[in-house]
Design a protein around this motif. Structure first.
Motif, mmCIF file in Angstrom:
data_model
loop_
_atom_site.group_PDB
_atom_site.id
_atom_site.type_symbol
_atom_site.label_atom_id
_atom_site.label_comp_id
_atom_site.label_asym_id
_atom_site.label_seq_id
_atom_site.Cartn_x
_atom_site.Cartn_y
_atom_site.Cartn_z
ATOM 1 N N VAL A 1 -5.734 1.004 -26.531
ATOM 2 C CA VAL A 1 -4.516 0.311 -26.761
ATOM 3 C C VAL A 1 -3.860 0.207 -28.175
ATOM 4 O O VAL A 1 -4.696 -0.255 -29.068
ATOM 5 N N ALA A 2 -2.730 0.693 -28.379
ATOM 6 C CA ALA A 2 -2.201 0.612 -29.349
ATOM 7 C C ALA A 2 -0.938 -0.280 -29.287
ATOM 8 O O ALA A 2 0.121 -0.031 -28.423
ATOM 9 N N ASP B 1 1.436 -1.969 -35.328
ATOM 10 C CA ASP B 1 0.004 -2.398 -35.748
ATOM 11 C C ASP B 1 -1.048 -1.114 -35.812
ATOM 12 O O ASP B 1 -1.132 -0.318 -34.965
ATOM 13 N N ALA B 2 -1.658 -1.177 -36.861
ATOM 14 C CA ALA B 2 -2.500 -0.028 -37.203
ATOM 15 C C ALA B 2 -3.719 0.302 -36.330
ATOM 16 O O ALA B 2 -4.340 1.105 -35.998
ATOM 17 N N GLU B 3 -4.055 -1.020 -36.014
ATOM 18 C CA GLU B 3 -5.555 -1.268 -35.188
ATOM 19 C C GLU B 3 -5.104 -0.722 -34.074
ATOM 20 O O GLU B 3 -4.037 -0.998 -33.215
ATOM 21 N N GLU B 4 -6.234 -0.220 -33.206
ATOM 22 C CA GLU B 4 -6.267 0.091 -31.717
ATOM 23 C C GLU B 4 -7.246 -0.687 -31.391
ATOM 24 O O GLU B 4 -8.435 -0.939 -31.814
ATOM 25 N N GLY C 1 -11.512 -5.581 -32.607
ATOM 26 C CA GLY C 1 -10.763 -6.780 -32.893
ATOM 27 C C GLY C 1 -10.407 -7.643 -31.662
ATOM 28 O O GLY C 1 -10.922 -7.557 -30.552
ATOM 29 N N GLY C 2 -8.944 -8.010 -31.728
ATOM 30 C CA GLY C 2 -8.346 -8.544 -30.311
ATOM 31 C C GLY C 2 -7.782 -7.622 -29.324
ATOM 32 O O GLY C 2 -7.362 -6.576 -30.025
ATOM 33 N N VAL C 3 -7.959 -7.609 -28.129
ATOM 34 C CA VAL C 3 -7.325 -6.840 -26.940
ATOM 35 C C VAL C 3 -6.264 -7.626 -26.498
ATOM 36 O O VAL C 3 -6.688 -8.943 -25.794
#
Length: 77
Positions: free
Chosen positions: A26-27, A31-34, A59-61
């Motif tokens: 999920v992107a 937001d650079a985090e996936e 991190g958070g989903v």
């Protein structure tokens, strides 16, 4: 497969070949985090035995992504 849900791109990045697990990436826009998680079940078991495993590094989903993935997995697991 890639699906756009709101401001998220949800990609199915793999199955185990026996349709017992589906991995999701999920992107979110901006937001650079996936986030990475898997919905899986045991062989010869029904949907009620399915489990969600979240990559500890993810991190958070987003809950909306999990909700969408659950509906997707119900159709394909």
């Amino acid at each position: 497969m890639e699906f756009v849900v709101g401001d998220m791109a949800i990609t199915t990045v793999g199955t185990d070949g026996d349709d017992r697990a589906i991995e999701f990436l999920v992107a979110q826009r901006g937001d650079a985090e996936e986030a990475h998680f898997v919905i899986h079940r045991e062989h010869d078991q029904g949907w009620e035995t399915a489990r969600l495993t979240v990559d500890p590094q993810a991190g958070g989903v987003p809950v909306a992504a999990v909700e969408w993935a659950v509906e997707f997995a119900r159709e394909y697991l």
